[in-house]
Design a protein around this motif. Structure first.
Motif, PDB file in Angstrom:
ATOM      1  N   HIS A 149       0.770  -1.242   0.000  1.00 28.69           N
ATOM      2  CA  HIS A 149       0.000   0.000   0.000  1.00 28.69           C
ATOM      3  C   HIS A 149       0.802   1.294   0.000  1.00 28.69           C
ATOM      4  O   HIS A 149       0.498   2.208  -0.755  1.00 28.69           O
ATOM      5  CB  HIS A 149      -0.935   0.022   1.214  1.00 28.69           C
ATOM      6  CG  HIS A 149      -1.880  -1.138   1.257  1.00 28.69           C
ATOM      7  ND1 HIS A 149      -2.081  -1.896   2.373  1.00 28.69           N
ATOM      8  CD2 HIS A 149      -2.655  -1.684   0.302  1.00 28.69           C
ATOM      9  CE1 HIS A 149      -2.950  -2.859   2.118  1.00 28.69           C
ATOM     10  NE2 HIS A 149      -3.314  -2.760   0.870  1.00 28.69           N
ATOM     11  N   GLU A 184       2.906   4.477  -0.347  1.00 28.84           N
ATOM     12  CA  GLU A 184       3.761   5.142  -1.326  1.00 28.84           C
ATOM     13  C   GLU A 184       3.363   6.613  -1.425  1.00 28.84           C
ATOM     14  O   GLU A 184       2.204   6.934  -1.705  1.00 28.84           O
ATOM     15  CB  GLU A 184       3.594   4.498  -2.717  1.00 28.84           C
ATOM     16  CG  GLU A 184       4.414   5.203  -3.786  1.00 28.84           C
ATOM     17  CD  GLU A 184       4.300   4.553  -5.157  1.00 28.84           C
ATOM     18  OE1 GLU A 184       3.319   3.827  -5.389  1.00 28.84           O
ATOM     19  OE2 GLU A 184       5.197   4.780  -5.975  1.00 28.84           O
ATOM     20  N   HIS A 201      -2.397   5.108   1.075  1.00 31.07           N
ATOM     21  CA  HIS A 201      -3.037   3.942   1.665  1.00 31.07           C
ATOM     22  C   HIS A 201      -2.181   3.297   2.740  1.00 31.07           C
ATOM     23  O   HIS A 201      -0.980   3.100   2.551  1.00 31.07           O
ATOM     24  CB  HIS A 201      -3.326   2.898   0.577  1.00 31.07           C
ATOM     25  CG  HIS A 201      -4.479   3.261  -0.307  1.00 31.07           C
ATOM     26  ND1 HIS A 201      -4.932   2.448  -1.307  1.00 31.07           N
ATOM     27  CD2 HIS A 201      -5.281   4.348  -0.327  1.00 31.07           C
ATOM     28  CE1 HIS A 201      -5.962   3.016  -1.923  1.00 31.07           C
ATOM     29  NE2 HIS A 201      -6.180   4.177  -1.340  1.00 31.07           N
ATOM     30  N   VAL A 202      -2.830   2.985   3.830  1.00 30.18           N
ATOM     31  CA  VAL A 202      -2.280   2.061   4.816  1.00 30.18           C
ATOM     32  C   VAL A 202      -3.326   0.960   4.964  1.00 30.18           C
ATOM     33  O   VAL A 202      -4.471   1.149   4.561  1.00 30.18           O
ATOM     34  CB  VAL A 202      -2.006   2.761   6.169  1.00 30.18           C
ATOM     35  CG1 VAL A 202      -0.980   3.854   6.012  1.00 30.18           C
ATOM     36  CG2 VAL A 202      -3.296   3.332   6.751  1.00 30.18           C
ATOM     37  N   GLU A 254      -6.825  -1.214  -4.817  1.00 27.32           N
ATOM     38  CA  GLU A 254      -5.547  -1.691  -4.282  1.00 27.32           C
ATOM     39  C   GLU A 254      -5.633  -2.139  -2.833  1.00 27.32           C
ATOM     40  O   GLU A 254      -4.771  -2.856  -2.362  1.00 27.32           O
ATOM     41  CB  GLU A 254      -4.468  -0.611  -4.406  1.00 27.32           C
ATOM     42  CG  GLU A 254      -4.120  -0.229  -5.843  1.00 27.32           C
ATOM     43  CD  GLU A 254      -3.285  -1.267  -6.578  1.00 27.32           C
ATOM     44  OE1 GLU A 254      -3.199  -2.422  -6.131  1.00 27.32           O
ATOM     45  OE2 GLU A 254      -2.712  -0.894  -7.627  1.00 27.32           O
ATOM     46  N   ARG A 255      -6.608  -1.658  -2.095  1.00 24.77           N
ATOM     47  CA  ARG A 255      -6.798  -2.245  -0.774  1.00 24.77           C
ATOM     48  C   ARG A 255      -8.234  -2.736  -0.669  1.00 24.77           C
ATOM     49  O   ARG A 255      -9.085  -2.361  -1.467  1.00 24.77           O
ATOM     50  CB  ARG A 255      -6.384  -1.318   0.361  1.00 24.77           C
ATOM     51  CG  ARG A 255      -7.215  -0.098   0.574  1.00 24.77           C
ATOM     52  CD  ARG A 255      -6.690   0.722   1.779  1.00 24.77           C
ATOM     53  NE  ARG A 255      -7.325   2.019   1.821  1.00 24.77           N
ATOM     54  CZ  ARG A 255      -6.970   3.016   2.619  1.00 24.77           C
ATOM     55  NH1 ARG A 255      -5.959   2.868   3.444  1.00 24.77           N
ATOM     56  NH2 ARG A 255      -7.593   4.174   2.584  1.00 24.77           N
ATOM     57  N   TYR A 315     -12.312   0.828   1.861  1.00 30.49           N
ATOM     58  CA  TYR A 315     -11.997   2.245   2.009  1.00 30.49           C
ATOM     59  C   TYR A 315     -11.007   2.721   0.946  1.00 30.49           C
ATOM     60  O   TYR A 315      -9.945   3.244   1.228  1.00 30.49           O
ATOM     61  CB  TYR A 315     -11.467   2.527   3.429  1.00 30.49           C
ATOM     62  CG  TYR A 315     -11.387   3.997   3.749  1.00 30.49           C
ATOM     63  CD1 TYR A 315     -12.418   4.865   3.402  1.00 30.49           C
ATOM     64  CD2 TYR A 315     -10.276   4.533   4.385  1.00 30.49           C
ATOM     65  CE1 TYR A 315     -12.337   6.214   3.677  1.00 30.49           C
ATOM     66  CE2 TYR A 315     -10.187   5.892   4.662  1.00 30.49           C
ATOM     67  CZ  TYR A 315     -11.223   6.724   4.300  1.00 30.49           C
ATOM     68  OH  TYR A 315     -11.141   8.062   4.567  1.00 30.49           O
TER      69      TYR A 315
END
Lengths: 760, 352
Positions: free
Chosen positions: A668, A670, A689-690, B235-236, B239
């Motif tokens: 995630h 970056e 993103h985390v 990508e996740r 959320y």
């Protein structure tokens, strides 16, 4: 407003207490109730009388000069008290462009009109309200003379840094790399890249600065409270003892709150200039600039392997990003120093100067980025050798430290491999990739990585005071970043005194207390804990002296055989039937209290003789959609050996946290710079993103027993950072195992996989 | 400070009167607008708070079989309404795949339609953006545009419409009810949004003072309940905005597709209904071949607007998969990870 954290007696349910042995208990956080009820006071919660609010304007170019600021418009805005720019900024006692004290970073405090990175403070507005300051900062409408931004590792030619990390040599060489590579039957040459990453603590950097004459009081989260008093004082030409720092709670630090940063100095300066307290709290996007980050790296490996799958050479060259004006070189190649046995080892670093804020230590600096690349490269080497990745690591197990040749103080890595592999079911792993699918047809892969982190100690002091009623007070200026450090330290302190934890009051988080050292480097529990334990044993020694020399004590004359402290009583070591309570000893001696003091620090002889590390092994399962490339980690097992574990609940929690950060690193995190302006375009938690809960799978942490008699008297190492190491590589390796696609740039995303994942 | 008037109308007429004045903006839950105001992206001089208006927070079944959703119904309330979720499962699934639980609890249906793009150049006041400042240029072009549009973009704007909810509504032929200074009118979702062209600042057909009062799903939309899904790739796992999504709805009789609805999200400048792909599906046997043909048709006009060519390949696969999932049948219960490729189960037999 609370000056210090003061954990009262009686905070633990009786059923949780085992007298005489607080350490080892899985106690919950003793400040937990304060936090969930909102009673815990964080820095920005302070509102002293007369408080002003400061907001800084941040540069929107990455390189050049500020040519104008509409200061008149900002000043005219209702509620604005002052606007600081390079033209009117009062002088500081130090030059921000020279290194004033150890571990100092050059900072940006409106010294001139130069812009060195996007996000740099270029003016500070102080107003009666936050809203007025915010709007006035916008009204400054800066104009610039901008030069092209240099961002990305290819923007400029690399140079050879003098040091990496915090003062480490940039190069370490052992044996003959070229000979080792020539002798190899297999070679792996691979390049990995990691992006800039940002700490993103939940609590943004905040400071409330109040002057009283030449005395300064600061409410600010800080990872090195007493040391920082001297640093802050130096900027204002006052003695360190004139500075009081209150940092009872931190909402995460991760290295970014260990360093003095420009916005803090500006807030203090404004408070001094205006004669009123000033608060400055960073906005989320302002945390992507002046407060450090994990610098981007490119890591080139040359690995040689012989016919038996043993390393003949390991060459690790890192090229790291730093700012144009300051050096913090991510010491990623050092991750190769201490892990795998090899006759030839080379770690080297180069750096590039970019138009970015200066990087700094971020949770597992060097080790996290280095491990991500090294563990991936080792996986490639195992493949080249035709060996299972665990078998390959065992063949290259280092019995002594590869870089220094020293014996390890303790190393239970084999046990970590074995217990982790057993729990994970690693033995069922097919050697070839793309062999496993789940019931829905998703690709499944298994990967592993070795975890490693140094076990340093700093210097700390503590005091303990035993009172007539048999209770005690212990004090040290430690820092709890949210992980529960104070609970663990409290446990150790209670054991030093032979009391149950609820009879011991614990004060911390204030610079007026004995120096608790630095909460960093995974060394705080070991360092401050040793000091606290020593303070307790100092008290007990004095108490034993009183008792054993007192004819009226049942312990009289026990000096030869000694006494033991337990549950608020001293016992004859040779006859537990003879004992006396602490309170009775004090009462008969006519004393209201006894004070003791202790220090924590490493024994220099041990440090010279032995290499000291925590170790671990992380096993990951990932699932990848074969058509869509979307990745999800479905299982993580980590087995860690880190000496004596004081609180297994909190240690496990910290290891979970590190491993979750590993998910973020792998998939995630970056910072995306616009290639033209250099601005970070995702400086917010929606787009940077985390992992969220849905990204975090079932996790399993195994605390592997390890007795380390050399690290310190208590046998404590640390668990703050090791969880990230190993995990990133394990996930990357699992993605390869699932898909057959080796992605060498982090974070790994679906665009990397949609072609390869479906190509077979 | 950044001063603006705040007005809380007691009736629709009051709202429209206030909203018609220059500088006014309608305020729903504010999950998007207030952020943009704090970030210096938007600076309305008057907020007209609609959240206290009566009668706009109802989900109604109308006599003709259509379903009317008031503009102030919360996203979460709509998604968790059992009758609604049964009739329009892909809409519920799309809603539950958006934002976070906290945001869904606050955000309203009308405002969801009015949310702005998440293009970083739009939300960064220091960047050129024709949407934010007409004529200033588009810094997304030639910038960091891996997530930008491959359909519907122009040389003036390549920003993606962010909504999930609107994609499912668009697929099912929803209508937007609008109240304004000249009275009430209604517009099909497919006509509600405008392509950026050379006026990307003009995003919808709404005229000054007009506001959304309801969204209506027509009677025929309910006929797809047995075969409809929303699929969202990102990508996740939660959320995050879609890199590519699709709402697919099929009517299958005697083993043949008799009617199909397909709309795309995350890849276009507006919620993107693709009637060309729908036409390919009609009369076809449900299966990978037909679905891949439809995916080809859906992206026939697509072209990269930057470093985002992968989104075309990805989008096609999302369409194919969404159609496969729809053909397999709507699950009996909402999956634990709605719209995710990692949803635990798919197909009508799940949970049985």
């Amino acid at each position: 407003m609370s000056d210090t954290i003061a954990i009262p007696a009686g905070a633990t349910p009786a059923s949780r207490t085992r007298f005489g042995s607080n350490s080892g208990q899985p106690m919950t956080r003793r400040d937990g109730v304060l936090k969930v009820t909102g009673a815990a006071t964080f820095a920005a919660d302070n509102h002293p009388e007369g408080l002003l609010h400061a907001v800084y304007a941040a540069a929107t170019i990455s390189r050049g000069r500020v040519t104008s600021l509409n200061v008149d418009a900002a000043r005219a805005h209702p509620g604005v008290v002052e606007v600081l720019t390079p033209e009117n900024r009062p002088p500081l006692a130090l030059d921000p462009d020279t290194k004033p004290y150890p571990f100092a970073f050059l900072i940006e405090v409106l010294q001139d009109d130069t812009v060195r990175y996007a996000g740099q403070p270029i003016a500070l507005v102080v107003a009666e309200t936050l809203e007025a300051a915010t709007e006035a900062a916008r009204l400054l409408s800066p104009t610039y003379d901008a030069a092209p931004a240099r961002v990305g590792l290819d923007a400029v030619e690399p140079y050879d840094p003098e040091a990496v990390g915090v003062g480490s040599p940039p190069t370490t060489e052992k044996g003959d790399i070229e000979a080792g590579l020539s002798a190899a039957s297999q070679r792996v040459d691979a390049r990995y890249e990691t992006p800039g990453q940002y700490h993103n603590a939940m609590e943004p950097h905040a400071i409330v600065a109040s002057w009283d004459g030449d005395r300064l009081t600061l409410d600010t989260p800080n990872q090195a409270i007493v040391m920082s008093t001297g640093s802050f004082a130096a900027w204002f030409g006052i003695p360190a003892e004139n500075v009081t720092i209150r940092s009872p709670f931190l909402g995460g630090g991760f290295g970014s709150k260990a360093i003095i940063v420009g916005p803090q100095i500006l807030a203090i300066l404004a408070a001094k200039m205006l004669g009123r307290p000033v608060k400055l709290a960073l906005r989320r996007e302002q945390m992507y600039g002046p407060v450090g980050h994990r610098g981007a790296t490119r890591q080139d490996f040359r690995i040689g392997i012989d016919g038996d799958g043993r390393l003949t050479a390991l060459d690790h060259l890192t090229t790291a990003a730093t700012s144009t004006f300051e050096d913090f070189i991510e010491p990623a190649s050092n991750a190769s120093h201490d892990l795998y046995a090899t006759p030839a080892l080379s770690s080297r670093h180069k750096a590039v100067r970019l138009d970015i804020g200066t990087p700094g230590p971020m949770r597992a600096p060097g080790e996290a980025s280095g491990s991500a690349a090294l563990e991936s490269a080792i996986d490639e080497a195992a493949l080249a050798a035709g060996l299972d990745p665990l078998e390959f690591r065992l063949r290259n197990y280092a019995e002594t430290d590869p870089a220094s040749g020293k014996p390890f103080s303790a190393k239970a890595l084999r046990e970590c491999y074995a217990e982790g592999a057993e729990r994970f079911g690693w033995s069922k792993r097919p050697l070839e990739p793309r062999q496993m699918r789940d019931e829905a047809g998703r690709l499944v892969g298994w990967g592993m990585g070795t975890a490693l982190f140094p076990a340093p100690m700093f210097q700390a002091k503590a005091t303990a005071t035993l009172r007539a009623d048999g209770t005690a007070l212990v004090e040290t200026a430690g820092a709890d970043m949210g992980q529960g450090a104070w609970t663990a330290l409290h446990q150790i302190a209670a054991d030093g005194l032979g009391l149950d934890i609820d009879s011991v009051e614990f004060h911390s988080g204030h610079s007026g207390l004995p120096d608790g050292g630095i909460a960093g480097g995974s060394g705080h529990t070991a360092t401050a804990g040793s000091a606290l334990h020593a303070a307790g044993t100092d008290v007990i020694a004095k108490l034993a002296d009183l008792a054993t020399n007192d004819e009226n004590s049942p312990l009289f004359g026990a000096g030869n055989v000694g006494v033991e402290a337990q549950d608020g009583r001293l016992y004859r070591a040779d006859d537990p039937g003879r004992s006396e309570s602490y309170g009775d000893i004090l009462a008969r001696a006519g004393l209201s209290e006894i004070e003791g003091a202790g220090q924590g620090g490493r024994d220099p002889a041990s440090a010279e003789e032995r290499a000291m590390f925590s170790h671990g092994a992380v096993f990951a399962e990932v699932k990848v959609d074969p058509d869509l490339g979307q990745i999800r980690v479905s299982r993580l097992v980590g087995a860690f050996a880190a000496g004596r574990i004081i609180n297994p609940r909190l240690a496990t929690s910290q290891l979970y946290g590190g491993m979750i950060w590993g998910i973020g690193f792998a998939l995630h995190e970056e910072a995306v710079h616009d290639r033209r302006s250099g601005r970070i375009m995702n400086a917010n938690l929606a787009e940077y993103h985390v992992p969220v809960n849905a990204d975090v799978p079932t996790m399993d942490v195994i605390l592997v027993d390890e007795h380390d008699p050399y690290v310190n008297a208590l046998g404590i190492k640390g668990v703050g950072e090791i969880g990230i190491t190993g995990t990133v590589g394990a996930i990357a390796n699992a993605i390869w195992h699932a898909t057959g696609v080796r992605v060498r740039r982090f974070p790994i995303g679906l665009a990397d996989l949609i072609d390869g994942a479906s190509a077979h | 400070m950044n001063l603006f008037d705040y007005f809380r109308p007691a009736s629709l007429a009051e709202a429209v009167a206030a909203g018609s004045q220059p500088g006014s903006a309608y305020l729903g839950a504010g999950t998007n607008l207030l952020d943009l105001m704090k970030g210096g992206v938007l600076a309305p001089s008057r907020l007209v708070d609609l959240t206290h208006l009566p009668d706009l927070n109802r989900i109604e079944q109308l006599a003709d079989g259509s379903t009317r959703i008031g503009a102030l119904v919360k996203n979460a309330a709509l998604a968790h309404d059992p009758d609604f979720a049964r009739a329009y499962p892909a809409v519920a699934e799309a809603l539950l795949s958006g934002a976070s639980a906290q945001l869904r609890n606050a955000a309203t249906v009308g405002s969801n339609l009015m949310q702005r793009t998440r293009c970083a150049y739009f939300t960064d006041p220091a960047s050129a953006c024709n949407k934010r400042q007409p004529g200033s240029g588009c810094d997304a072009i030639g910038g960091e545009n891996r997530a930008h549009a491959v359909l519907g973009w122009s040389d003036h704007c390549i920003a993606v419409h962010p909504s999930d909810f609107c994609v499912a509504l668009t697929a099912l032929g929803a209508l937007v009810e609008i109240e304004g200074p000249t009275g009430r009118r209604e517009v099909a979702m497919t006509d509600f949004y405008l392509l950026p062209g050379d006026t990307p600042e003009k995003e919808t057909v709404l005229e000054a003072g007009e506001m959304i009062v309801a969204v209506r799903l027509p009677p025929e939309a309910a006929a797809f309940a047995g075969h409809q899904r929303y699929l969202k790739v990102r990508e996740r796992t939660s959320y995050a905005f879609a890199l590519a999504s699709a709402a697919a709805a099929l009517k299958i009789e005697n083993g043949l597709i008799v009617e199909a609805r397909l709309a795309l999200g995350g890849v276009a400048t507006k919620p993107w209904r693709t009637q060309a792909a729908e036409a390919v599906l009609v009369g076809a046997t449900p299966g990978k071949e037909a679905f891949e043909n439809a995916a080809e048709a859906a992206f026939a006009e697509a072209k990269p607007s930057g470093e985002n060519a992968y989104k075309i390949a990805l989008g096609r696969r999302v369409v194919t998969r969404a159609l496969m999932m729809a053909a397999a049948g709507t699950p009996k219960r909402m999956p634990a990870l709605p719209a995710s490729p990692f949803a635990s189960e798919t197909g009508a037999n799940a949970h049985v």
